[in-house]
Design an enzyme around this catalytic site. Structure first.
Site, PDB file in Angstrom:
ATOM      1  N   ASP A  99      52.651  11.529  41.694  1.00 46.74           N
ATOM      2  CA  ASP A  99      51.911  12.438  40.825  1.00 46.74           C
ATOM      3  C   ASP A  99      52.691  13.743  40.665  1.00 46.74           C
ATOM      4  O   ASP A  99      52.127  14.825  40.729  1.00 46.74           O
ATOM      5  CB  ASP A  99      50.517  12.684  41.427  1.00 46.74           C
ATOM      6  CG  ASP A  99      49.544  13.272  40.407  1.00 46.74           C
ATOM      7  OD1 ASP A  99      49.875  13.288  39.202  1.00 46.74           O
ATOM      8  OD2 ASP A  99      48.461  13.723  40.819  1.00 46.74           O
TER       9      ASP A  99
ATOM     10  N   ASP B 103      50.250  18.409  46.840  1.00 42.76           N
ATOM     11  CA  ASP B 103      49.398  17.273  46.468  1.00 42.76           C
ATOM     12  C   ASP B 103      49.993  15.926  46.813  1.00 42.76           C
ATOM     13  O   ASP B 103      50.422  15.154  45.965  1.00 42.76           O
ATOM     14  CB  ASP B 103      49.058  17.311  44.971  1.00 42.76           C
ATOM     15  CG  ASP B 103      47.758  18.043  44.773  1.00 42.76           C
ATOM     16  OD1 ASP B 103      46.844  17.842  45.583  1.00 42.76           O
ATOM     17  OD2 ASP B 103      47.666  18.834  43.827  1.00 42.76           O
TER      18      ASP B 103
ATOM     19  N   ARG C 279      51.687  20.875  37.458  1.00 40.96           N
ATOM     20  CA  ARG C 279      50.404  21.307  38.040  1.00 40.96           C
ATOM     21  C   ARG C 279      50.368  21.077  39.547  1.00 40.96           C
ATOM     22  O   ARG C 279      49.566  21.673  40.263  1.00 40.96           O
ATOM     23  CB  ARG C 279      49.228  20.566  37.366  1.00 40.96           C
ATOM     24  CG  ARG C 279      49.243  19.087  37.576  1.00 40.96           C
ATOM     25  CD  ARG C 279      48.129  18.313  36.897  1.00 40.96           C
ATOM     26  NE  ARG C 279      48.420  16.877  37.008  1.00 40.96           N
ATOM     27  CZ  ARG C 279      49.234  16.191  36.231  1.00 40.96           C
ATOM     28  NH1 ARG C 279      49.787  16.779  35.191  1.00 40.96           N
ATOM     29  NH2 ARG C 279      49.486  14.918  36.433  1.00 40.96           N
ATOM     30  N   ASN C 280      51.227  20.197  40.050  1.00 40.34           N
ATOM     31  CA  ASN C 280      51.267  19.897  41.481  1.00 40.34           C
ATOM     32  C   ASN C 280      52.440  20.555  42.200  1.00 40.34           C
ATOM     33  O   ASN C 280      52.828  20.142  43.281  1.00 40.34           O
ATOM     34  CB  ASN C 280      51.294  18.385  41.710  1.00 40.34           C
ATOM     35  CG  ASN C 280      49.957  17.760  41.365  1.00 40.34           C
ATOM     36  OD1 ASN C 280      48.929  18.423  41.463  1.00 40.34           O
ATOM     37  ND2 ASN C 280      49.970  16.507  40.952  1.00 40.34           N
TER      38      ASN C 280
HETATM   39  P1  AMP Z   1      44.933  20.955  44.082  1.00 38.77           P
HETATM   40  O1  AMP Z   1      43.661  20.478  44.662  1.00 38.77           O
HETATM   41  O2  AMP Z   1      46.064  20.843  45.070  1.00 38.77           O
HETATM   42  O3  AMP Z   1      45.260  20.359  42.745  1.00 38.77           O
HETATM   43  O4  AMP Z   1      44.762  22.534  43.859  1.00 38.77           O
HETATM   44  C1  AMP Z   1      43.998  23.096  42.829  1.00 38.77           C
HETATM   45  C2  AMP Z   1      44.453  24.522  42.570  1.00 38.77           C
HETATM   46  O5  AMP Z   1      44.254  25.322  43.735  1.00 38.77           O
HETATM   47  C3  AMP Z   1      45.942  24.651  42.264  1.00 38.77           C
HETATM   48  O6  AMP Z   1      46.231  24.477  40.910  1.00 38.77           O
HETATM   49  C4  AMP Z   1      46.253  26.063  42.709  1.00 38.77           C
HETATM   50  O7  AMP Z   1      45.887  26.999  41.721  1.00 38.77           O
HETATM   51  C5  AMP Z   1      45.325  26.249  43.906  1.00 38.77           C
HETATM   52  N1  AMP Z   1      46.030  25.930  45.154  1.00 38.77           N
HETATM   53  C6  AMP Z   1      46.141  24.732  45.762  1.00 38.77           C
HETATM   54  N2  AMP Z   1      46.846  24.803  46.893  1.00 38.77           N
HETATM   55  C7  AMP Z   1      47.231  26.100  47.015  1.00 38.77           C
HETATM   56  C8  AMP Z   1      48.028  26.824  47.973  1.00 38.77           C
HETATM   57  N3  AMP Z   1      48.578  26.222  49.029  1.00 38.77           N
HETATM   58  N4  AMP Z   1      48.209  28.149  47.778  1.00 38.77           N
HETATM   59  C9  AMP Z   1      47.655  28.762  46.697  1.00 38.77           C
HETATM   60  N5  AMP Z   1      46.924  28.143  45.765  1.00 38.77           N
HETATM   61  C10 AMP Z   1      46.696  26.829  45.911  1.00 38.77           C
END
Ligand code: AMP
Length: 437
Positions: free
Chosen positions: A301, A319, A305-306
């Site tokens: 993936d 992710d 975005r990841n």
């Molecule tokens: P995810 O569930 O990994 O797709 O995360 C969703 C959103 O949360 C991402 O697009 C980021 O904006 C934010 N996010 C996720 N992980 C982090 C991280 N380690 N530090 C800062 N923001 C995060």
């Protein structure tokens, strides 16, 4: 004997007996010396054999053990085969095939298997619509004590094979963090599985993924256990995991101050972000992928975005939920079509080479400052056109050498695509000769 009223840190013990759900009489062994830090603590020496005479609280080790009766999407027939040979009280939970979103409790009793629908209503779970539970854990606990209308009380979980090793390793290998030390500050994002929050752990700013409910716990544990095995400066680092009493699960990772790469590119645009920054992002991701390639992990993936951006502008791949050891297959229904290679869409052939295809799309995203790939082409036309050899045009002002890399990544035959190692060498060349300007 562990007396009721003592605090026992379950990090310190492992179970000798085949674990049923924390029944009195379960034997465990102390894994470390633990002198105790408070009056309520039970001191123990490494190797001490202890017998639980009662459990007052759910704790994370028990929770992780307990997740192993959750078998995900299996059919009624598969469940019956798993519960063979018959043993009254042997049980498992699966996702309902007839009622998506609900679960089914399958229990062996007098040589037959009974299937009970667990309905999910207003955020609560129930079998008889009289008694409601916050989560599967609580429901299971109830029916281990008393049949309460079922054919038998739940006696022994049918454990899921495969996931066992990951979960055991996870609870054994010291990744459990202390809930008391974690302060959740505010929500910063929404992920597929639940909110992402910024928090403070022992004075360090951290990101925390919070689970929504039990069904996704399994996926979270899978994600976390993959993350425990991987360490690279361009991969978002796992710091640890917490399981709360009520069954919520937190994955704690390093905090990436500048958020997701796609948002970063869109919000700043070409007036702020220079060519050196774009090539550095490309290189950062490539190094992370070279590391995954060398370790035989397939991301599945990979997309802007990841990828997350740190305070000091380092890009890191995140992710790992879908990451599997190379060459396994997966459900294609939920795939991000525009990022997934044709052979992965067609034949579920995921490999490092399908990640290379996605990396080409990611490069296109970087150089177009976060545009959605295949602009102006309706989604259903993307795959047929790509299969015929269509490739996206170069983004505006994209250096030719970088566009050449994208096109190589989009070679239809996966065997002909470059490896990440080769891609990293090409990028190094581009940087050394300043061809990215
Ligand atoms: P995810 O569930 O990994 O797709 O995360 C969703 C959103 O949360 C991402 O697009 C980021 O904006 C934010 N996010 C996720 N992980 C982090 C991280 N380690 N530090 C800062 N923001 C995060």
């Amino acid at each position: 004997m562990l007396g009721l009223g003592y605090n026992v840190n379950y990090d310190f013990i492992s179970f000798i007996q085949h674990p049923t759900i924390w029944p009195p009489g379960t034997e465990c062994v102390a894994r470390y010396n633990f002198p105790g830090t408070a009056d309520q603590d039970l001191p123990m020496c490494k190797g001490d054999v202890l017998t639980i005479i009662g459990v007052t609280k759910q704790t994370h080790v028990l929770y992780l053990w307990s997740l192993r009766w959750f078998h995900g999407k299996i059919t009624r027939d598969q469940a019956e085969r798993l519960l063979y040979p018959p043993e009254t009280g042997l049980f498992l939970v699966r996702e309902s095939t007839n009622f998506p979103g609900d679960y089914t409790l399958c229990v062996s009793c007098d040589s037959k298997v009974e299937h009970y629908r667990i309905i999910y209503h207003n955020g609560k779970l129930s079998i008889d619509e009289e008694e409601y539970f916050e989560n599967l854990m609580q429901l299971m606990e109830h029916y281990t004590k008393d049949a309460d209308g079922l054919c038998t009380r739940l006696i022994k979980p049918k454990l899921m094979e495969g996931s066992v090793a990951a979960q055991d390793e996870f609870s054994r290998s010291g990744w459990a963090l202390n809930r008391k030390e974690l302060k959740l500050i505010q929500t910063i994002g929404k992920g597929e599985f639940g909110d992402v929050m910024v928090g403070d752990y022992l004075g360090k700013k951290v990101a925390v993924k919070c689970i929504k409910h039990d069904a996704t716990a399994q996926a979270f544990v899978a994600e976390a256990s993959v993350m425990t095995q991987l360490r690279h400066t361009n991969l978002v680092q796992l710091l640890g995991v917490i399981v709360e009493e009520k069954g919520s699960l937190f994955i704690v990772t390093e905090y990436m101050a500048k958020g997701s790469l796609v948002d970063y590119l869109r919000s700043r645009g070409r007036t702020v972000i220079g060519g050196d920054c774009l090539i550095n992002f490309s290189m950062d991701v490539c190094k992370a992928m070279e590391y995954l390639e060398a370790n035989n992990f397939v991301h599945r993936d990979l997309a802007a975005r990841n990828v997350l951006v740190s305070e000091d502008n380092k890009a890191k791949v995140s992710d790992f939920g879908l990451t599997k050891e190379a060459s396994s297959t997966q459900d294609t229904a939920k795939l991000p079509v525009k990022w997934t290679s044709p052979e992965a869409l067609r034949e579920k052939m995921f490999s490092t080479k399908s990640d290379v295809w996605s990396y080409g799309i990611l490069l296109w995203e970087i150089y177009s400052f976060g545009r959605v790939p295949y602009p102006r082409i309706p989604l259903k036309e993307v795959v047929p056109r790509v299969e015929k050899g269509y490739k996206m045009d170069a983004p505006d002002c994209c250096p030719a050498v970088v566009y050449d890399i994208m096109k190589e990544c989009w070679t239809l035959d996966p065997v002909e695509r470059p490896s990440f190692r080769e891609l990293r060498q090409k990028l190094q060349d581009i940087i050394a000769n300043e061809l990215y300007r």
